[in-house]
Design an enzyme around this catalytic site. Structure first.
Site, PDB file in Angstrom:
ATOM      1  N   PHE A  24       1.009 -10.174  -0.041  1.00  0.00           N
ATOM      2  CA  PHE A  24       1.358  -9.146   0.936  1.00  0.00           C
ATOM      3  C   PHE A  24       0.403  -9.223   2.121  1.00  0.00           C
ATOM      4  CE2 PHE A  24       4.333  -7.562  -1.967  1.00  0.00           C
ATOM      5  CZ  PHE A  24       5.080  -6.557  -1.359  1.00  0.00           C
ATOM      6  N   CYS A  30       1.984   0.948  13.750  1.00  0.00           N
ATOM      7  CA  CYS A  30       3.421   1.204  13.618  1.00  0.00           C
ATOM      8  C   CYS A  30       3.901   1.877  14.895  1.00  0.00           C
ATOM      9  CB  CYS A  30       3.694   2.103  12.409  1.00  0.00           C
ATOM     10  SG  CYS A  30       5.468   2.390  12.113  1.00  0.00           S
ATOM     11  N   CYS A  45       8.796   8.736  11.382  1.00  0.00           N
ATOM     12  CA  CYS A  45       8.739   8.372   9.964  1.00  0.00           C
ATOM     13  C   CYS A  45       7.644   9.205   9.305  1.00  0.00           C
ATOM     14  CB  CYS A  45       8.461   6.871   9.813  1.00  0.00           C
ATOM     15  SG  CYS A  45       8.513   6.304   8.100  1.00  0.00           S
ATOM     16  N   CYS A  48       6.226   8.346   5.332  1.00  0.00           N
ATOM     17  CA  CYS A  48       5.580   7.069   5.007  1.00  0.00           C
ATOM     18  C   CYS A  48       4.492   7.271   3.953  1.00  0.00           C
ATOM     19  CB  CYS A  48       4.978   6.465   6.271  1.00  0.00           C
ATOM     20  SG  CYS A  48       4.145   4.882   6.008  1.00  0.00           S
ATOM     21  N   ASP A  49       4.427   6.340   2.981  1.00  0.00           N
ATOM     22  CA  ASP A  49       3.453   6.466   1.895  1.00  0.00           C
ATOM     23  C   ASP A  49       2.387   5.370   1.949  1.00  0.00           C
ATOM     24  OD1 ASP A  49       4.968   4.286   1.213  1.00  0.00           O
ATOM     25  OD2 ASP A  49       5.564   5.007  -0.759  1.00  0.00           O
ATOM     26  N   THR A  50       2.181   4.774   3.139  1.00  0.00           N
ATOM     27  CA  THR A  50       1.305   3.616   3.257  1.00  0.00           C
ATOM     28  C   THR A  50       0.189   3.863   4.266  1.00  0.00           C
ATOM     29  OG1 THR A  50       3.166   2.158   2.780  1.00  0.00           O
ATOM     30  CG2 THR A  50       1.228   1.141   3.757  1.00  0.00           C
ATOM     31  N   GLU A 117       9.328  -6.600   5.968  1.00  0.00           N
ATOM     32  CA  GLU A 117       9.824  -5.253   5.726  1.00  0.00           C
ATOM     33  C   GLU A 117       9.671  -4.495   7.036  1.00  0.00           C
ATOM     34  OE1 GLU A 117       7.472  -3.875   2.437  1.00  0.00           O
ATOM     35  OE2 GLU A 117       8.669  -4.971   0.969  1.00  0.00           O
ATOM     36  N   HIS A 205       6.082  -1.132  -8.692  1.00  0.00           N
ATOM     37  CA  HIS A 205       4.629  -1.313  -8.647  1.00  0.00           C
ATOM     38  C   HIS A 205       3.885  -0.013  -8.919  1.00  0.00           C
ATOM     39  CE1 HIS A 205       6.103  -0.289  -4.665  1.00  0.00           C
ATOM     40  NE2 HIS A 205       4.907   0.101  -4.315  1.00  0.00           N
TER      41      HIS A 205
END
Length: 211
Positions: A24, A30, A45, A48-50, A117, A205
């Protein structure tokens, strides 16, 4: 110059390529949210979980050339099997803010199959081998075809049916993470059963506890 949050080796946890060994490559930044919690509620967004802010993750940093970044990615590929095609997932944030033709060429030179992605709002350079697009509300899409469309479900301002005319090979509903994950998962299952064009994607994951 490429700003990279982190680079790591793991299994792809979502969608059609779920379970596949992957490097990755997470880019910083972003175009739909600045990543600051104080601004989350007003972001496009906002679910978002990142963490994609900065360059402080594993192997994160500023990479001056495509060749240097591609070489770093290659060092994380563990397999020496001639049958295993090296696979890199370019993600973010939004990878198409930085992923360009020189880096695509450099990764191909290292033998990688390249996936992205993306939120689909920026044009993709030629040469990407697997395009996964995840639509967000109140945006204009320039990527309307590819390999996989992953819809985070449910979204109050967005309906999966609005994207069924896009030219993707696979259509996935992925339950929105958060305090209502179980409820969202049941809703996604029900939707897939009623609309079999869509398949369920879960974040494997997170379930098995890997990055």
């Amino acid at each position: 110059m490429y700003s990279v949050k982190e680079i790591f080796y793991t299994l792809q946890g979502e969608g059609k390529q779920s379970g596949r060994p992957s490097v990755f490559l997470r880019f910083s930044g972003c175009n739909l949210w600045n990543g600051k919690e104080s601004d989350r509620l007003k972001a496009i967004c906002n679910f978002c979980d990142t963490d994609f802010i900065g360059t402080d993750g594993i192997l994160g940093g500023k990479y001056p050339t495509a060749e240097e970044l591609a070489s770093t990615v290659k060092k994380l590929w563990h397999s020496d099997s001639k049958d295993a095609i090296p696979y890199v997932v370019c993600t973010g944030g939004e990878p198409l803010l930085q992923l360009d033709k020189p880096l695509i060429d450099a990764l191909h030179e290292q033998g990688f199959e390249i996936a992205i992605e993306t939120n689909g709002t920026l044009p993709a350079p030629s040469g990407i081998d697997w395009i996964c697009m995840s639509p967000k509300p109140n945006t204009n899409y320039v990527i309307t075809q590819g390999h996989e469309l992953k819809f985070i479900f449910p979204q109050s301002d967005l309906n999966p049916a609005d994207f069924e005319h896009f030219e993707f090979r696979h259509f996935y509903l992925q339950p929105m993470d958060g305090p209502e994950l179980n409820k969202n998962t049941l809703k996604a299952i029900e939707y897939c059963l009623l609309h079999p064009k869509w398949s369920l994607s879960i974040q494997m994951h997170k379930i098995i506890g890997i990055p």
